[in-house]
Design a protein around this motif. Structure first.
Motif, short mmCIF file in Angstrom:
data_model
loop_
_atom_site.label_atom_id
_atom_site.label_comp_id
_atom_site.label_asym_id
_atom_site.label_seq_id
_atom_site.Cartn_x
_atom_site.Cartn_y
_atom_site.Cartn_z
N VAL A 143 4.66 3.90 -30.70
CA VAL A 143 5.64 2.80 -30.82
C VAL A 143 5.43 1.83 -29.66
N ALA A 144 5.25 2.38 -28.44
CA ALA A 144 5.03 1.53 -27.27
C ALA A 144 3.76 0.69 -27.44
N ARG A 145 2.72 1.32 -27.98
CA ARG A 145 1.43 0.65 -28.19
C ARG A 145 1.60 -0.55 -29.13
N ALA A 146 2.38 -0.35 -30.18
CA ALA A 146 2.60 -1.44 -31.14
C ALA A 146 3.47 -2.53 -30.53
N LEU A 147 4.52 -2.14 -29.78
CA LEU A 147 5.41 -3.14 -29.17
C LEU A 147 4.67 -3.97 -28.13
N ALA A 148 3.73 -3.33 -27.41
CA ALA A 148 2.99 -4.04 -26.35
C ALA A 148 2.14 -5.17 -26.93
N CYS A 149 1.84 -5.11 -28.23
CA CYS A 149 1.07 -6.19 -28.87
C CYS A 149 1.93 -7.44 -29.03
#
Lengths: 239, 214
Positions: A143-149
């Protein structure tokens, strides 16, 4: 209602004996569209189609009025980010995993990565080898990986399945706040009715690869039109 | 004598490093690409590349000799009996190892990993570069294998290099020559140098491989 950000028309995707069929579906900007349905109903297949990386066998997927597929412009496809159901951690630390999206976009910003890690209570794990994480921690990192985009469209495929209630609330609250702040559009696949009621601004029910019903809460949950949706809402066997 | 040994050692390292360097430049991207090709073609390609690993050095030496000989198609280069010819032969011998090990490692990574990278905005080229990171231990193994083969290879380099003193004599050909002359002490000294290099290179590679992925 505003112009749809996604429009799906006559979409068919075959995977062995399974076929996903979406006759028509529109997703609007700043929506949280929850995709409800039992396991194996086609939620993940639909989410993958929405990434533009797995085009349907038939039909058309439009994103911002342009055809979405493997040949869509990079700038356009980078407006979409996915947190998959079974995330695979990339080689390296948790920090590097979360920084993956910004890095490939050439705008790595450590402050944003740190902020997202802090918001998801992952700061203590930042330096840890991502492949040593538990399943639940991996889901949070995804989830963090996607939000960081910093996407315009966030695709979440059962992102809280392996999380404890406190972490589930954390994810739901962060997505809600990001949606308000950044006009984020969210497609959230889940088989959890309670979660769907909490997070969804629109809801769709998929069964055996077929889109049965789309509607707005609370009517969708309380007075569904289709008897199969009603049965699912009431916890009766629809399989 | 010390100067001779130093020249032999330096040339051995130069030829081996040059060959592995060139083979890596070709073999790493080739392996990354071949590891991603579709299932039906993959089996045939893998069989061809694996067969390349069994290329007899003397056959490679013969082919390179014929190509570089004065009447051969590449005779105009004037490379026969030069270190360049030895590098060419060793590149041919190293390439299947580097390509084969890298493509096998890439093919074992799940398609889902590539999909998840793409779904976070990576281009196909960026995915390939990240895959190289994912398979770093295997890529380093490929380099170690190629370097080991280059350092220990004797047949091809003898044929195309000619084992000329202070020009194309490397550790392996020197060991053969000294053994034939009955100079066993010198042959053993050269062998010790060869083993020391092989050990040193592999210690460095194991360190670079880092911790195994969990």
């Amino acid at each position: 209602m505003s112009e749809p950000i996604y429009r799906l028309m006559g979409v068919r995707r075959r995977l062995g004996a399974f076929e996903l069929h979406i006759e028509e579906l529109s997703i609007y900007k700043n929506d949280v569209l929850v995709l409800l349905g039992p396991t194996g109903s086609g939620k993940t297949t639909l989410v993958k189609i929405l990434t533009g990386l797995e085009p349907p066998d038939e039909g058309c997927v439009e994103y911002k009025s342009e055809s979405l597929g493997p040949h869509a412009s990079l700038a356009r496809s980078r407006q979409i980010a996915l947190a998959p159901q079974r995330p695979i951690m990339f080689r390296g630390s948790v920090f590097n995993n979360v920084a993956f999206g910004p890095t490939v976009r050439g705008r790595k910003d450590d402050a944003i990565v740190r902020e997202i890690l802090r918001a998801l209570e992952l700061s203590d794990l930042a330096r840890q080898d991502a492949r040593t994480l538990s399943v639940g921690q991996s889901q949070l990192v995804a989830v963090a990986r996607a939000l960081a985009c910093q996407p315009e469209v966030l695709l979440l495929d059962e992102p809280t399945t392996n999380l404890d209630p406190a972490r589930v609330a954390l994810v739901e609250n962060i997505i809600a706040s990001m949606r308000k702040q950044n006009q984020l559009t969210v497609v959230w696949a889940t088989h959890n009715l309670f979660q769907a009621r909490r997070v969804g601004t629109r809801a769709a029910f998929i069964l055996n690869g077929e889109l049965i019903e789309v509607g707005n809460p609370p009517e969708f949950f309380d007075q569904p039109r289709d008897p199969r949706t009603r049965a699912f809402m009431e916890g009766r066997m629809v399989y | 004598m010390a100067n001779d040994i130093a020249a032999i050692v330096c040339l051995s390292l130069w030829v081996a490093a040059g060959a592995v360097g060139i083979a890596s430049i070709i073999g790493l991207p080739l392996g990354l690409w071949l590891g991603n090709i579709n299932e039906r073609v993959r089996r045939v390609v893998f069989a061809v590349v694996y067969a390349g690993m069994a290329l007899p050095p003397v056959v490679v030496g013969l082919v390179v000799y014929l190509l570089l000989s004065r009447s051969g198609p590449l005779g105009f280069l004037g490379w026969l009996y030069t270190p360049q010819a030895m590098v060419v032969a060793q590149v041919i011998l190293d390439l299947p190892f580097i390509t084969g090990i890298v493509m096998t490692a890439v093919s074992t990574l799940s398609a889902e990993l590539r999909f998840q990278m793409r779904a976070l905005g990576a281009t196909e080229r960026q995915v390939r570069l990240y895959l190289l990171r994912e398979i770093r231990p295997a890529a380093l193994l490929a380099l170690a294998t190629a370097l080991g083969r280059s350092l220990s290879e004797v047949g091809a380099v003898w044929m195309v290099g000619g084992n000329i003193q202070n020009h194309t004599r490397v550790l392996t050909t020197a060991i053969m020559l000294e053994t034939a002359k009955g100079q066993f002490a010198l042959a053993l000294l050269l062998a010790a140098w060869l083993l020391a290099f092989a050990l040193l290179v592999n210690v460095v590679i194991v360190r670079l491989q880092g911790k195994p992925a969990s």
